[in-house]
Design a protein around this motif. Sequence first.
Motif, PDB file in Angstrom:
ATOM      1  N   GLU A 123       0.804  -1.213   0.000  1.00 31.58           N
ATOM      2  CA  GLU A 123       0.000   0.000   0.000  1.00 31.58           C
ATOM      3  C   GLU A 123       0.844   1.273   0.000  1.00 31.58           C
ATOM      4  N   ASP A 124       1.902   1.316   0.819  1.00 36.57           N
ATOM      5  CA  ASP A 124       2.748   2.511   0.871  1.00 36.57           C
ATOM      6  C   ASP A 124       3.425   2.767  -0.481  1.00 36.57           C
ATOM      7  N   VAL A 125       3.882   1.668  -1.119  1.00 34.77           N
ATOM      8  CA  VAL A 125       4.519   1.791  -2.428  1.00 34.77           C
ATOM      9  C   VAL A 125       3.498   2.242  -3.464  1.00 34.77           C
ATOM     10  N   ARG A 126       2.305   1.686  -3.365  1.00 38.25           N
ATOM     11  CA  ARG A 126       1.252   2.031  -4.324  1.00 38.25           C
ATOM     12  C   ARG A 126       0.895   3.515  -4.246  1.00 38.25           C
ATOM     13  N   ARG A 127       0.840   4.057  -3.033  1.00 34.42           N
ATOM     14  CA  ARG A 127       0.518   5.482  -2.887  1.00 34.42           C
ATOM     15  C   ARG A 127       1.560   6.354  -3.589  1.00 34.42           C
ATOM     16  N   GLN A 162       2.668  10.056  -6.936  1.00 33.79           N
ATOM     17  CA  GLN A 162       3.835  10.851  -7.301  1.00 33.79           C
ATOM     18  C   GLN A 162       4.433  10.500  -8.658  1.00 33.79           C
ATOM     19  N   ARG A 163       4.283   9.244  -9.080  1.00 35.61           N
ATOM     20  CA  ARG A 163       4.929   8.820 -10.321  1.00 35.61           C
ATOM     21  C   ARG A 163       3.952   8.578 -11.483  1.00 35.61           C
ATOM     22  N   GLY A 164       2.653   8.608 -11.196  1.00 35.47           N
ATOM     23  CA  GLY A 164       1.669   8.475 -12.269  1.00 35.47           C
ATOM     24  C   GLY A 164       1.476   7.081 -12.816  1.00 35.47           C
ATOM     25  N   LEU A 165       1.860   6.061 -12.047  1.00 34.48           N
ATOM     26  CA  LEU A 165       1.703   4.680 -12.503  1.00 34.48           C
ATOM     27  C   LEU A 165       0.236   4.272 -12.442  1.00 34.48           C
ATOM     28  N   THR A 166      -0.253   3.598 -13.493  1.00 34.69           N
ATOM     29  CA  THR A 166      -1.622   3.092 -13.522  1.00 34.69           C
ATOM     30  C   THR A 166      -1.647   1.643 -13.042  1.00 34.69           C
ATOM     31  N   TYR A 167      -2.527   1.333 -12.110  1.00 35.86           N
ATOM     32  CA  TYR A 167      -2.668  -0.031 -11.606  1.00 35.86           C
ATOM     33  C   TYR A 167      -3.886  -0.702 -12.242  1.00 35.86           C
ATOM     34  N   LEU A 168      -3.745  -1.997 -12.501  1.00 39.63           N
ATOM     35  CA  LEU A 168      -4.860  -2.807 -12.982  1.00 39.63           C
ATOM     36  C   LEU A 168      -5.395  -3.636 -11.825  1.00 39.63           C
ATOM     37  N   SER A 169      -6.694  -3.947 -11.899  1.00 41.27           N
ATOM     38  CA  SER A 169      -7.244  -4.860 -10.896  1.00 41.27           C
ATOM     39  C   SER A 169      -6.694  -6.257 -11.167  1.00 41.27           C
ATOM     40  N   VAL A 170      -6.732  -7.123 -10.179  1.00 38.55           N
ATOM     41  CA  VAL A 170      -6.238  -8.490 -10.351  1.00 38.55           C
ATOM     42  C   VAL A 170      -7.015  -9.193 -11.457  1.00 38.55           C
ATOM     43  N   ALA A 171      -8.336  -9.005 -11.465  1.00 37.10           N
ATOM     44  CA  ALA A 171      -9.179  -9.665 -12.467  1.00 37.10           C
ATOM     45  C   ALA A 171      -8.816  -9.216 -13.880  1.00 37.10           C
ATOM     46  N   GLU A 172      -8.628  -7.899 -14.075  1.00 35.88           N
ATOM     47  CA  GLU A 172      -8.277  -7.388 -15.394  1.00 35.88           C
ATOM     48  C   GLU A 172      -6.882  -7.849 -15.801  1.00 35.88           C
ATOM     49  N   GLY A 173      -5.951  -7.848 -14.845  1.00 36.25           N
ATOM     50  CA  GLY A 173      -4.593  -8.293 -15.141  1.00 36.25           C
ATOM     51  C   GLY A 173      -4.548  -9.750 -15.563  1.00 36.25           C
ATOM     52  N   VAL A 174      -5.316 -10.599 -14.885  1.00 35.97           N
ATOM     53  CA  VAL A 174      -5.361 -12.019 -15.224  1.00 35.97           C
ATOM     54  C   VAL A 174      -5.933 -12.214 -16.627  1.00 35.97           C
TER      55      VAL A 174
END
Length: 220
Positions: A5-9, A14-26
Amino acid sequence: MAAIEDVRRVQEGQRGLTYLSVAEGVQKFMRELIFDAGCPEVLIFGSLGTNSPLGQLDFLDQERKEVVAIYKEDGMISDRTRNNLLERVTKFEEGKSMIVTNEIHLDEDLFLLDHRVDGDYVYPGVLHVETFLQLARTMVEKIGNKLPLTKLYDVNFMKFIKHFEKNPLILRAIGTYEKITPTEIEISTKLKSDFTNSKGVVLEKIEYTQMVEFFSVQRK
């Protein structure tokens, strides 16, 4: 690590990284695994923000949307998703010609399993045409052009290209620039292979030819 969670924040805020949900990633991973038969590649969805993995983005443009390095130093085609019938550039002469090889494997090129003639695995004729198109498009992009394909003609099929399980089958796609202008490019293409029988003996050379044209499209 990136899921903490801390890394994700930090990554999102701050870095603009887009995260995918686990379901979408799979789902995306399974589509690539099923349709690309284990071909190694870098998958990018959304945005990496200011992150820049060393070496993994070297073949993309500054906006990280298109592959600009058509092939690597060893000749391997960079974008095997778009050019799945081309593997390695063995020769390129600026403004003259390009030769690309592709080694066929039964455990990777699964279309062969459903395409048999008299019990022999046969390279489908429609893939001859697709190979010609991928080669011609690669040659057009290599000289920094993006003209659209407008015509195919003089397509000739001579004999079947057969694949025997115990023998390698390497196809050689050869393209020659016949005309290059700002609004028109014409390329002649050939697909060659050595017909090798079940004992590994080369019996004859097989060749297929086609002409491919690219023109600028004038919008009204």
